[in-house]
Design a protein around this motif. Sequence first.
Motif, PDB file in Angstrom:
ATOM      1  N   GLU A 157       0.843  -1.193   0.000  1.00 19.47           N
ATOM      2  CA  GLU A 157       0.000   0.000   0.000  1.00 19.47           C
ATOM      3  C   GLU A 157       0.878   1.242   0.000  1.00 19.47           C
ATOM      4  O   GLU A 157       1.814   1.347   0.788  1.00 19.47           O
ATOM      5  N   ILE A 158       0.555   2.175  -0.894  1.00 24.33           N
ATOM      6  CA  ILE A 158       1.270   3.448  -0.981  1.00 24.33           C
ATOM      7  C   ILE A 158       0.241   4.567  -0.947  1.00 24.33           C
ATOM      8  O   ILE A 158      -0.615   4.657  -1.825  1.00 24.33           O
ATOM      9  N   ALA A 159       0.301   5.402   0.096  1.00 24.89           N
ATOM     10  CA  ALA A 159      -0.610   6.538   0.240  1.00 24.89           C
ATOM     11  C   ALA A 159      -2.072   6.104   0.138  1.00 24.89           C
ATOM     12  O   ALA A 159      -2.888   6.754  -0.525  1.00 24.89           O
ATOM     13  N   GLY A 160      -2.394   4.991   0.790  1.00 22.29           N
ATOM     14  CA  GLY A 160      -3.774   4.519   0.811  1.00 22.29           C
ATOM     15  C   GLY A 160      -4.207   3.751  -0.421  1.00 22.29           C
ATOM     16  O   GLY A 160      -5.346   3.275  -0.482  1.00 22.29           O
ATOM     17  N   GLN A 161      -3.350   3.607  -1.408  1.00 17.55           N
ATOM     18  CA  GLN A 161      -3.666   2.900  -2.649  1.00 17.55           C
ATOM     19  C   GLN A 161      -2.924   1.564  -2.685  1.00 17.55           C
ATOM     20  O   GLN A 161      -1.738   1.495  -2.362  1.00 17.55           O
ATOM     21  N   LYS A 162      -3.626   0.495  -3.068  1.00 23.92           N
ATOM     22  CA  LYS A 162      -2.995  -0.813  -3.167  1.00 23.92           C
ATOM     23  C   LYS A 162      -2.275  -0.960  -4.510  1.00 23.92           C
ATOM     24  O   LYS A 162      -2.812  -0.616  -5.562  1.00 23.92           O
ATOM     25  N   TYR A 163      -1.064  -1.500  -4.436  1.00 25.07           N
ATOM     26  CA  TYR A 163      -0.246  -1.713  -5.624  1.00 25.07           C
ATOM     27  C   TYR A 163       0.303  -3.135  -5.632  1.00 25.07           C
ATOM     28  O   TYR A 163       0.508  -3.735  -4.570  1.00 25.07           O
ATOM     29  N   ASP A 200      27.316  -7.743 -13.040  1.00 24.50           N
ATOM     30  CA  ASP A 200      27.007  -7.584 -11.613  1.00 24.50           C
ATOM     31  C   ASP A 200      25.635  -6.930 -11.450  1.00 24.50           C
ATOM     32  O   ASP A 200      25.206  -6.124 -12.285  1.00 24.50           O
ATOM     33  N   VAL A 201      24.945  -7.270 -10.351  1.00 26.39           N
ATOM     34  CA  VAL A 201      23.713  -6.570  -9.997  1.00 26.39           C
ATOM     35  C   VAL A 201      24.107  -5.223  -9.405  1.00 26.39           C
ATOM     36  O   VAL A 201      24.778  -5.155  -8.376  1.00 26.39           O
ATOM     37  N   MET A 202      23.692  -4.146 -10.071  1.00 28.46           N
ATOM     38  CA  MET A 202      24.065  -2.801  -9.636  1.00 28.46           C
ATOM     39  C   MET A 202      22.940  -2.107  -8.884  1.00 28.46           C
ATOM     40  O   MET A 202      23.143  -1.051  -8.288  1.00 28.46           O
ATOM     41  N   GLY A 203      21.769  -2.700  -8.926  1.00 29.20           N
ATOM     42  CA  GLY A 203      20.603  -2.103  -8.280  1.00 29.20           C
ATOM     43  C   GLY A 203      19.352  -2.836  -8.711  1.00 29.20           C
ATOM     44  O   GLY A 203      19.397  -4.035  -9.011  1.00 29.20           O
ATOM     45  N   GLY A 204      18.236  -2.118  -8.749  1.00 28.10           N
ATOM     46  CA  GLY A 204      16.986  -2.755  -9.116  1.00 28.10           C
ATOM     47  C   GLY A 204      16.075  -1.835  -9.903  1.00 28.10           C
ATOM     48  O   GLY A 204      16.168  -0.602  -9.813  1.00 28.10           O
ATOM     49  N   VAL A 205      15.201  -2.434 -10.703  1.00 30.59           N
ATOM     50  CA  VAL A 205      14.137  -1.721 -11.410  1.00 30.59           C
ATOM     51  C   VAL A 205      12.839  -1.956 -10.652  1.00 30.59           C
ATOM     52  O   VAL A 205      12.400  -3.103 -10.519  1.00 30.59           O
ATOM     53  N   VAL A 206      12.241  -0.893 -10.127  1.00 33.97           N
ATOM     54  CA  VAL A 206      11.014  -0.991  -9.338  1.00 33.97           C
ATOM     55  C   VAL A 206       9.821  -0.625 -10.204  1.00 33.97           C
ATOM     56  O   VAL A 206       9.813   0.431 -10.853  1.00 33.97           O
ATOM     57  N   ILE A 207       8.818  -1.489 -10.217  1.00 33.97           N
ATOM     58  CA  ILE A 207       7.580  -1.230 -10.950  1.00 33.97           C
ATOM     59  C   ILE A 207       6.419  -1.295  -9.980  1.00 33.97           C
ATOM     60  O   ILE A 207       6.306  -2.232  -9.190  1.00 33.97           O
ATOM     61  N   ASN A 208       5.553  -0.269 -10.016  1.00 34.13           N
ATOM     62  CA  ASN A 208       4.381  -0.195  -9.159  1.00 34.13           C
ATOM     63  C   ASN A 208       3.125  -0.153 -10.020  1.00 34.13           C
ATOM     64  O   ASN A 208       2.910   0.804 -10.768  1.00 34.13           O
ATOM     65  N   LEU A 209       2.306  -1.195  -9.921  1.00 30.29           N
ATOM     66  CA  LEU A 209       1.080  -1.320 -10.709  1.00 30.29           C
ATOM     67  C   LEU A 209      -0.121  -1.183  -9.783  1.00 30.29           C
ATOM     68  O   LEU A 209      -0.299  -2.004  -8.873  1.00 30.29           O
ATOM     69  N   PRO A 210      -0.975  -0.152  -9.969  1.00 29.01           N
ATOM     70  CA  PRO A 210      -2.130   0.015  -9.089  1.00 29.01           C
ATOM     71  C   PRO A 210      -3.134  -1.121  -9.250  1.00 29.01           C
ATOM     72  O   PRO A 210      -3.431  -1.539 -10.369  1.00 29.01           O
ATOM     73  N   LEU A 211      -3.652  -1.632  -8.132  1.00 29.09           N
ATOM     74  CA  LEU A 211      -4.638  -2.723  -8.163  1.00 29.09           C
ATOM     75  C   LEU A 211      -6.038  -2.141  -8.050  1.00 29.09           C
ATOM     76  O   LEU A 211      -6.689  -2.205  -7.026  1.00 29.09           O
ATOM     77  N   THR A 212      -6.512  -1.532  -9.115  1.00 29.01           N
ATOM     78  CA  THR A 212      -7.865  -0.969  -9.158  1.00 29.01           C
ATOM     79  C   THR A 212      -8.547  -1.417 -10.428  1.00 29.01           C
ATOM     80  O   THR A 212      -7.867  -1.704 -11.418  1.00 29.01           O
TER      81      THR A 212
END
Length: 212
Positions: A157-163, A200-212
Amino acid sequence: MNFFKRFQGRTLVLFTLAVTICFTAIACGGGGGSQTQASIGIPPELVVDYIHSVAEADRTAYTKHVVNRLKTLEGKPKEAGVVPAEATEAWQQANGVPLPAQMFRLGAELASEKGTFTYGLISPWNINDSQAPKGEFESAGMQQVVDTGEPYKAEREIAGQKYYSAIYPDKAIAEACVTCHNEHPIHKERYPDKVFKLNDVMGGVVINLPLT
């Protein structure tokens, strides 16, 4: 600048096309269960996989077929370079072209303005402070990705929204990635013992998909 707008626009079109194809395939599937399938929709874990595949393919193509062909990288000559231009962090001031991570961020900003999902880069060895892992999900997930090399996915949950969120390993796919990070003054100051190598793993790719 028109080149970058076209590149970003193509990225957004590919995102939209990938998701549209998925929903169309489900909605138009034959058999008595097609209406049930359409009402359920495509699983969010599959949607984020598609988004990541397109984003990663675009950046890899840009790195291998644009940045790797330039004659200069951050002021230093590239032996294999054939195009008289420079890839540099200060690309706007130097009249050069963005580094791969910067091009990725430009596309992410455009997608967040016009789309329903967001994506971006994070790293425990971040140079840009805005790309440090934030909150428990990103901190724990990023550590697991570094340890295993596998994606980390969960609902949150981010700011009251489910992702439905996912973190994918961001690997050094070209020498330009390794050189830029290892030689960056901030990296040297913050992480003097961390020397990246290809793949090498240098970091990550973050994806946020709203569940609405």
